[in-house]
Design an enzyme around this catalytic site. Structure first.
Site, mmCIF file in Angstrom:
data_model
loop_
_atom_site.group_PDB
_atom_site.id
_atom_site.type_symbol
_atom_site.label_atom_id
_atom_site.label_comp_id
_atom_site.label_asym_id
_atom_site.label_seq_id
_atom_site.Cartn_x
_atom_site.Cartn_y
_atom_site.Cartn_z
ATOM 1 N N ASN A 138 0.807 -1.237 0.000
ATOM 2 C CA ASN A 138 0.000 0.000 0.000
ATOM 3 C C ASN A 138 0.835 1.280 0.000
ATOM 4 O O ASN A 138 0.471 2.263 -0.636
ATOM 5 C CB ASN A 138 -1.012 -0.013 1.147
ATOM 6 C CG ASN A 138 -0.368 -0.033 2.503
ATOM 7 O OD1 ASN A 138 0.649 -0.676 2.716
ATOM 8 N ND2 ASN A 138 -0.945 0.696 3.433
ATOM 9 N N GLU A 177 3.348 -5.616 12.252
ATOM 10 C CA GLU A 177 2.430 -4.484 12.036
ATOM 11 C C GLU A 177 1.338 -4.985 11.109
ATOM 12 O O GLU A 177 1.587 -5.205 9.923
ATOM 13 C CB GLU A 177 3.171 -3.315 11.379
ATOM 14 C CG GLU A 177 4.287 -2.724 12.213
ATOM 15 C CD GLU A 177 3.798 -2.033 13.465
ATOM 16 O OE1 GLU A 177 2.614 -1.640 13.511
ATOM 17 O OE2 GLU A 177 4.581 -1.908 14.407
ATOM 18 N N CYS A 188 -3.296 1.596 6.194
ATOM 19 C CA CYS A 188 -3.708 0.819 7.376
ATOM 20 C C CYS A 188 -4.320 1.729 8.438
ATOM 21 O O CYS A 188 -5.008 1.258 9.332
ATOM 22 C CB CYS A 188 -2.513 0.060 7.930
ATOM 23 S SG CYS A 188 -1.113 1.139 8.233
ATOM 24 N N GLU A 213 7.117 0.240 16.085
ATOM 25 C CA GLU A 213 8.175 0.787 15.244
ATOM 26 C C GLU A 213 8.364 2.254 15.598
ATOM 27 O O GLU A 213 7.651 2.796 16.437
ATOM 28 C CB GLU A 213 7.790 0.640 13.767
ATOM 29 C CG GLU A 213 7.659 -0.812 13.335
ATOM 30 C CD GLU A 213 7.449 -0.977 11.835
ATOM 31 O OE1 GLU A 213 6.569 -0.293 11.278
ATOM 32 O OE2 GLU A 213 8.170 -1.782 11.227
HETATM 33 P P1 NAD Z 1 0.065 -9.455 2.866
HETATM 34 O O1 NAD Z 1 0.095 -9.982 4.242
HETATM 35 O O2 NAD Z 1 -0.638 -10.240 1.836
HETATM 36 O O3 NAD Z 1 1.565 -9.301 2.326
HETATM 37 C C1 NAD Z 1 2.524 -8.485 2.976
HETATM 38 C C2 NAD Z 1 3.905 -9.000 2.642
HETATM 39 O O4 NAD Z 1 4.073 -10.272 3.238
HETATM 40 C C3 NAD Z 1 4.152 -9.203 1.159
HETATM 41 O O5 NAD Z 1 5.494 -8.891 0.874
HETATM 42 C C4 NAD Z 1 3.882 -10.683 0.985
HETATM 43 O O6 NAD Z 1 4.541 -11.242 -0.122
HETATM 44 C C5 NAD Z 1 4.441 -11.234 2.287
HETATM 45 N N1 NAD Z 1 3.873 -12.510 2.750
HETATM 46 C C6 NAD Z 1 2.622 -12.992 2.573
HETATM 47 N N2 NAD Z 1 2.508 -14.194 3.169
HETATM 48 C C7 NAD Z 1 3.691 -14.460 3.757
HETATM 49 C C8 NAD Z 1 4.210 -15.561 4.517
HETATM 50 N N3 NAD Z 1 3.455 -16.624 4.806
HETATM 51 N N4 NAD Z 1 5.477 -15.501 4.970
HETATM 52 C C9 NAD Z 1 6.261 -14.426 4.705
HETATM 53 N N5 NAD Z 1 5.839 -13.378 3.961
HETATM 54 C C10 NAD Z 1 4.567 -13.384 3.497
HETATM 55 O O7 NAD Z 1 -0.466 -7.972 2.957
HETATM 56 P P2 NAD Z 1 -0.747 -6.976 1.757
HETATM 57 O O8 NAD Z 1 -2.006 -7.407 1.087
HETATM 58 O O9 NAD Z 1 0.491 -6.784 0.951
HETATM 59 O O10 NAD Z 1 -0.985 -5.586 2.546
HETATM 60 C C11 NAD Z 1 -2.204 -5.204 3.067
HETATM 61 C C12 NAD Z 1 -2.250 -5.470 4.551
HETATM 62 O O11 NAD Z 1 -1.185 -4.808 5.218
HETATM 63 C C13 NAD Z 1 -3.510 -4.918 5.192
HETATM 64 O O12 NAD Z 1 -4.003 -5.876 6.095
HETATM 65 C C14 NAD Z 1 -3.029 -3.683 5.940
HETATM 66 O O13 NAD Z 1 -3.804 -3.304 7.042
HETATM 67 C C15 NAD Z 1 -1.676 -4.118 6.358
HETATM 68 N N6 NAD Z 1 -0.826 -2.977 6.688
HETATM 69 C C16 NAD Z 1 -0.519 -2.740 7.993
HETATM 70 C C17 NAD Z 1 0.265 -1.646 8.333
HETATM 71 C C18 NAD Z 1 0.645 -1.352 9.755
HETATM 72 O O14 NAD Z 1 1.503 -0.529 9.970
HETATM 73 N N7 NAD Z 1 0.039 -1.995 10.733
HETATM 74 C C19 NAD Z 1 0.740 -0.795 7.324
HETATM 75 C C20 NAD Z 1 0.384 -1.068 6.001
HETATM 76 C C21 NAD Z 1 -0.396 -2.167 5.687
#
Ligand code: NAD
Length: 479
Positions: A149, A247, A281, A460
């Protein structure tokens, strides 16, 4: 076609097995390049390079390491427009937003931790007959995994403190938005960052990400992404006793009391609902409005949102761009359909859009406002992470606290009120890691950043990040 490469041991290279995946432009729905589809053999090579680089990198003084980070910040600044164009192309976000927020912040992340490490100090505890001091040493090789995002913004938010603290890094950006991470590797080469200090491996979560998490030599994992993936990662990393920073998702309440500054709350609620197509997020996806101003606020909000221009992210007049991928587009539309089934009334949007011209096959969704859902309907409990908000009226503080705290998430919250007692009570009792009062997304990089409940573990930002990326060792000396 833009061919993205891995950055391992200081070199740009294809995945060892030569496999690639398509890289898509959300605004057109067309492929514009390829990225390496890396597997555990690439991660193995990256970890090896990071292990080799660690002794020299960790032995540099804080000032010396800080200077490398400042050089990277300078080069991000120099390449600002190119990076912003890449971010917008890759993610679908408006170019003006990528310029104003994403790339500027990536530069700041390196600047902040590049200078911060020069001021970082550890504790000392004096006793009557002795003294303790804390040695803070870098952990070793650490893994950093980030979402799509805010691609470069969140990628660098992890990498910068990890490097500043003296660790070497194996990092993976989201496979959905890999382009600016690739450009960052070029920048690191230009900055003269020693080979192996930062390694960037591209690929999917289940393959490349999982290989980083399960590798015995990655001693800490900093992850930002979905709660679902966070759980998978914790399952693997916890029995290996790795340090973990997670996060995760959010379903943040935006609570508007009748005594608020109406115009400011209204203006900010448009941004906090729909900035970056609602894919931040920290967006307030559940808007609670106190009953005396419910109708007035709702009508003014709907009117403003209907005027938001959705279209080609490269155009200055587009306030909203495309959502990030076809899969995400389908997911958001399915939640809008679910909201209708749950009895929700669509006040604005509620449909896909097809702008004329080059973007007609892109993944655009009209900013959507829904009312009449119950606070515990699925659309009010589950993270949608798109341009969709719900409106819910409330009467008392107790009622809105109950509804706001009802989800499994607890990342951020926003409170609009001119009453100090109301503000204090809400700040005390809301279950969230971040509370904004009469503002939204106002960020001081020194403050602890993170969520409670299913929104994550750890914090963080500032010293929290530098503490996470170091291992404290207490030394006790008797006089
Ligand atoms: P996602 O969990 O699908 O992927 C995030 C990252 O993790 C990607 O690089 C993905 O390839 C990797 N990944 C996925 N499964 C994994 C596994 N089993 N092991 C290791 N790596 C893995 O999330 P997304 O769709 O890319 O992002 C959206 C999500 O991120 C939303 O839920 C949003 O709320 C969250 N988010 C949270 C914050 C925060 O600061 N809390 C900030 C931004 C986004």
């Amino acid at each position: 076609m833009i061919e993205i490469k891995n950055y391992i041991g200081g070199k740009l290279q294809e995945s060892l097995k030569g496999k690639t995946m398509p890289n898509m432009e959300p605004a057109t729905g067309k492929q514009y390049g390829t990225i390496p589809d890396s597997d555990s053999s690439d991660v193995e090579a990256a970890v090896k390079a990071a292990e080799e680089a660690f002794p020299t990198w960790s032995a540099l003084s804080d000032v010396e390491r800080g200077r490398f980070l400042l050089k990277i910040a300078e080069l991000i600044r120099k390449n600002h427009d190119r990076l912003a164009e890449a971010e917008s192309l890759d993610n679908g976000k408006p170019l003006w937003l990528a310029k104003k927020v994403d790339i500027r912040r990536a530069e700041e992340n390196f600047e902040f931790f590049g200078t911060g490490i020069m001021h970082f100090a550890s504790e000392s505890h004096r006793m009557a007959d002795g003294v303790n001091y804390t040695l803070r040493k870098p952990i070793g090789v650490v893994g950093c995994i980030s979402p799509w995002n805010l691609p470069l913004y969140l990628f660098t938010w992890k990498i910068a403190p990890a490097l500043a603290a003296g660790n070497t890094v194996v990092a993976k950006p989201s496979e959905v938005t890999p382009y600016t991470a690739y450009l960052l590797s070029e920048i690191c080469i230009e900055a003269g960052l020693p080979a192996g200090v930062l390694n960037i491996v591209h690929g999917t979560g289940p393959e490349t990400g999982a290989a980083i998490v399960s590798h015995p030599s990655t001693k800490a994992i900093s992850f930002t992404g979905s709660t679902r993936a966070g759980k998978e990662i914790a399952k693997v990393a916890a029995p290996m006793f790795k340090k973990l920073s997670l996060e995760l998702g959010g379903k943040n309440p935006n609570i508007i009391f009748a005594d608020c500054d109406f115009d400011k709350a209204l203006r900010t609620t448009v941004s906090s609902s729909f900035a970056n197509q609602g894919q931040i997020c920290l967006c307030g996806s559940r808007v609670f409005i106190q009953r005396p101003i419910y109708e007035k606020f709702r009508d003014a909000f709907v009117e403003k949102v209907k005027r938001l221009t959705v279209g080609d992210p490269m155009l200055e007049e587009s306030k909203q761009g495309a959502v990030v991928s076809e899969m995400h587009y389908e997911k958001v539309l399915s939640y809008i359909a679910l909201a209708k089934e749950e009895g929700g009334k669509i006040l604005a949007g509620g449909e896909a859009l097809h702008p004329e011209g080059r973007c007609q096959n892109g993944w655009f969704i009209a900013p959507t406002i829904i009312e009449d859902l119950k606070y515990n309907d699925r659309c009010n409990m589950e993270e949608i992470f798109g341009p969709v908000v719900t409106l819910t009226p409330f009467d008392t503080i107790e009622e809105v606290l109950m509804m706001a705290n009802a989800t499994e998430y607890g990342l951020s919250s926003t409170i609009w009120t001119s009453n100090l007692n109301t503000a204090n009570k809400m700040a005390e009792e809301i279950k969230a890691g971040i509370v904004w009062i009469n503002c939204w997304l106002k960020r001081d990089l020194r403050t602890p950043f993170g969520g409670v409940k299913s929104s994550g573990v750890g914090r963080e930002g500032g010293w929290e990040a530098l503490r996470f990326f170091t291992e404290p060792k207490n030394v006790c000396i008797e006089y």
